[in-house]
Design an enzyme around this catalytic site. Structure first.
Site, PDB file in Angstrom:
ATOM      1  N   HIS A   1      -7.417  -4.846   9.951  1.00  0.00           N
ATOM      2  CA  HIS A   1      -6.880  -4.548   8.505  1.00  0.00           C
ATOM      3  C   HIS A   1      -5.887  -5.502   8.127  1.00  0.00           C
ATOM      4  O   HIS A   1      -4.708  -5.491   8.954  1.00  0.00           O
ATOM      5  CB  HIS A   1      -6.997  -2.962   8.266  1.00  0.00           C
ATOM      6  CG  HIS A   1      -5.638  -2.351   8.523  1.00  0.00           C
ATOM      7  ND1 HIS A   1      -5.554  -1.164   9.314  1.00  0.00           N
ATOM      8  CD2 HIS A   1      -4.377  -2.814   8.567  1.00  0.00           C
ATOM      9  CE1 HIS A   1      -4.752  -0.754   9.697  1.00  0.00           C
ATOM     10  NE2 HIS A   1      -3.684  -1.402   9.109  1.00  0.00           N
TER      11      HIS A   1
ATOM     12  N   GLU B   1      -9.680  -1.823   5.168  1.00  0.00           N
ATOM     13  CA  GLU B   1     -10.077  -1.691   6.333  1.00  0.00           C
ATOM     14  C   GLU B   1     -11.523  -2.408   6.835  1.00  0.00           C
ATOM     15  O   GLU B   1     -12.286  -2.602   5.547  1.00  0.00           O
ATOM     16  CB  GLU B   1     -10.513  -0.003   6.301  1.00  0.00           C
ATOM     17  CG  GLU B   1      -9.292   0.974   6.427  1.00  0.00           C
ATOM     18  CD  GLU B   1      -8.611   1.105   7.612  1.00  0.00           C
ATOM     19  OE1 GLU B   1      -8.447   0.268   8.425  1.00  0.00           O
ATOM     20  OE2 GLU B   1      -8.219   2.108   7.785  1.00  0.00           O
TER      21      GLU B   1
ATOM     22  N   ASP C   1       0.730  -1.308   0.079  1.00  0.00           N
ATOM     23  CA  ASP C   1       0.094   0.188  -0.006  1.00  0.00           C
ATOM     24  C   ASP C   1       0.862   1.289   0.168  1.00  0.00           C
ATOM     25  O   ASP C   1       2.184   0.919   0.293  1.00  0.00           O
ATOM     26  CB  ASP C   1      -1.042  -0.009   1.242  1.00  0.00           C
ATOM     27  CG  ASP C   1      -0.411  -0.461   2.497  1.00  0.00           C
ATOM     28  OD1 ASP C   1       0.901  -0.497   2.698  1.00  0.00           O
ATOM     29  OD2 ASP C   1      -1.078  -0.762   3.579  1.00  0.00           O
TER      30      ASP C   1
ATOM     31  N   ASN D   1      -7.278  -3.277  14.056  1.00  0.00           N
ATOM     32  CA  ASN D   1      -8.555  -3.371  13.704  1.00  0.00           C
ATOM     33  C   ASN D   1      -8.940  -4.303  12.743  1.00  0.00           C
ATOM     34  O   ASN D   1      -9.829  -4.610  12.290  1.00  0.00           O
ATOM     35  CB  ASN D   1      -9.256  -1.993  13.289  1.00  0.00           C
ATOM     36  CG  ASN D   1      -8.716  -1.521  12.029  1.00  0.00           C
ATOM     37  OD1 ASN D   1      -7.592  -2.102  11.296  1.00  0.00           O
ATOM     38  ND2 ASN D   1      -9.153  -0.338  11.482  1.00  0.00           N
TER      39      ASN D   1
HETATM   40  C1  GLP Z   1      -0.216  -0.095   8.526  1.00  0.00           C
HETATM   41  C2  GLP Z   1      -0.101  -0.816   7.221  1.00  0.00           C
HETATM   42  C3  GLP Z   1      -0.313  -1.960   7.094  1.00  0.00           C
HETATM   43  C4  GLP Z   1       0.447  -2.678   8.560  1.00  0.00           C
HETATM   44  C5  GLP Z   1      -0.514  -2.087   9.715  1.00  0.00           C
HETATM   45  C6  GLP Z   1       0.315  -2.203  11.089  1.00  0.00           C
HETATM   46  O1  GLP Z   1      -1.156   0.985   8.511  1.00  0.00           O
HETATM   47  N1  GLP Z   1      -0.934  -0.019   6.056  1.00  0.00           N
HETATM   48  O2  GLP Z   1       0.386  -2.758   6.106  1.00  0.00           O
HETATM   49  O3  GLP Z   1       0.833  -3.771   8.378  1.00  0.00           O
HETATM   50  O4  GLP Z   1      -0.853  -0.853   9.493  1.00  0.00           O
HETATM   51  O5  GLP Z   1       1.231  -1.701  11.337  1.00  0.00           O
HETATM   52  P1  GLP Z   1       2.178  -1.942  12.549  1.00  0.00           P
HETATM   53  O6  GLP Z   1       3.017  -2.946  12.160  1.00  0.00           O
HETATM   54  O7  GLP Z   1       2.924  -0.584  12.624  1.00  0.00           O
HETATM   55  O8  GLP Z   1       1.193  -2.141  13.840  1.00  0.00           O
END
Ligand code: GLP
Length: 243
Positions: free
Chosen positions: A138, A143, A67, A136
């Site tokens: 995702h 989302e 992303d 959450n």
């Molecule tokens: C982000 C990214 C995801 C990532 C997730 C977890 O917003 N878009 O690809 O895996 O949220 O992030 P983190 O590892 O900082 O908890």
């Protein structure tokens, strides 16, 4: 789903690095799907260390990132392209042009998403998609919602996801873009293998619902139950809600 339980985030990264190393030794031309966020940083450190030690070669590898934010480009330190350069691309011998990240400044984001899908297909599809997990539920930026999209698409970000990313924008929520582009659920599920890395107690509820709960668009990660080759590598805190 295979659940690999590790003691702590460093052990999660060690096991994930081993999985990536084994794949690249077996398939030097592998196509990887890669995540951003805090969770994979230790993994990227290990991959960079192994490359520096001469045991890991990215010269024939192709990567696609999950992303990217809409409205900022690679010169912005909060962009995922900047993140990937910082933590991986500038530290290994991945040829320039083989590390694909959606262009957040594309004039037509919808066309950019379609171009990205075509590039993945032209590369032969993803051999291994590494994923993180949002608290959450995702994955990528898919989302929780009433419906989910199959293909790479443009999304409006929910506040919890923007908050989770604020650390990459000097802690200032107002600076975090409100839109992103993300691989779709189908793009992710088409990968031949999936490796989901999860650490920390704030993810425990999502982990438990993803594994033991029903399939629901309100927890996009629950769709990983449909894939035959998923390994969840988690630490004790992330696994603390599992039966
Ligand atoms: C982000 C990214 C995801 C990532 C997730 C977890 O917003 N878009 O690809 O895996 O949220 O992030 P983190 O590892 O900082 O908890």
């Amino acid at each position: 789903m295979i659940i690999s339980l590790c003691d702590d985030p460093q052990d999660v990264a060690d096991l994930a690095a081993q999985r990536v190393t084994d794949l690249l030794l077996d398939q030097p031309r592998a196509v990887l799907g890669l995540p951003t966020g805090r969770t994979p940083i230790l993994l990227y450190d290990l991959l960079a260390e192994r490359h520096a030690a001469g045991t890991l070669d990215f010269s024939q590898v192709t990567t696609f990132n999950l992303d990217e934010f809409v409205g900022i480009g690679e010169d912005h330190p909060g962009s995922y392209r900047a993140y990937m350069r910082r933590y991986l691309f500038d530290r290994v011998n991945l040829p320039h042009g083989r590390g694909h990240v959606l262009d957040g400044l594309a004039a037509d984001p919808d066309a950019e998403c379609e171009r990205f899908e075509e590039q993945i297909a032209a590369a032969g599809g993803l051999d291994l998609q590494v994923l993180g997990l949002g608290a959450n539920g995702h994955i990528g930026f898919n989302e929780p919602a009433d419906t989910l999209s199959a293909r790479t698409h443009r999304v409006t970000l929910l506040e919890p996801s923007r908050r989770a990313n604020a650390g990459f924008f000097g802690g200032d929520l107002a600076q975090v873009p409100t839109e992103a582009m993300t691989m779709g659920m189908g793009t992710i599920l088409k990968s031949r293998r999936i490796l989901l890395l999860v650490t920390g107690r704030e993810k425990a509820e999502a982990v438990s619902a993803m594994i033991n709960g029903p399939l629901t668009t309100q927890l996009p990660a629950s769709f990983l139950q449909l894939h035959a080759q998923v390994e969840v590598i988690c630490d004790g805190e992330a696994a603390s809600g599992l039966r």
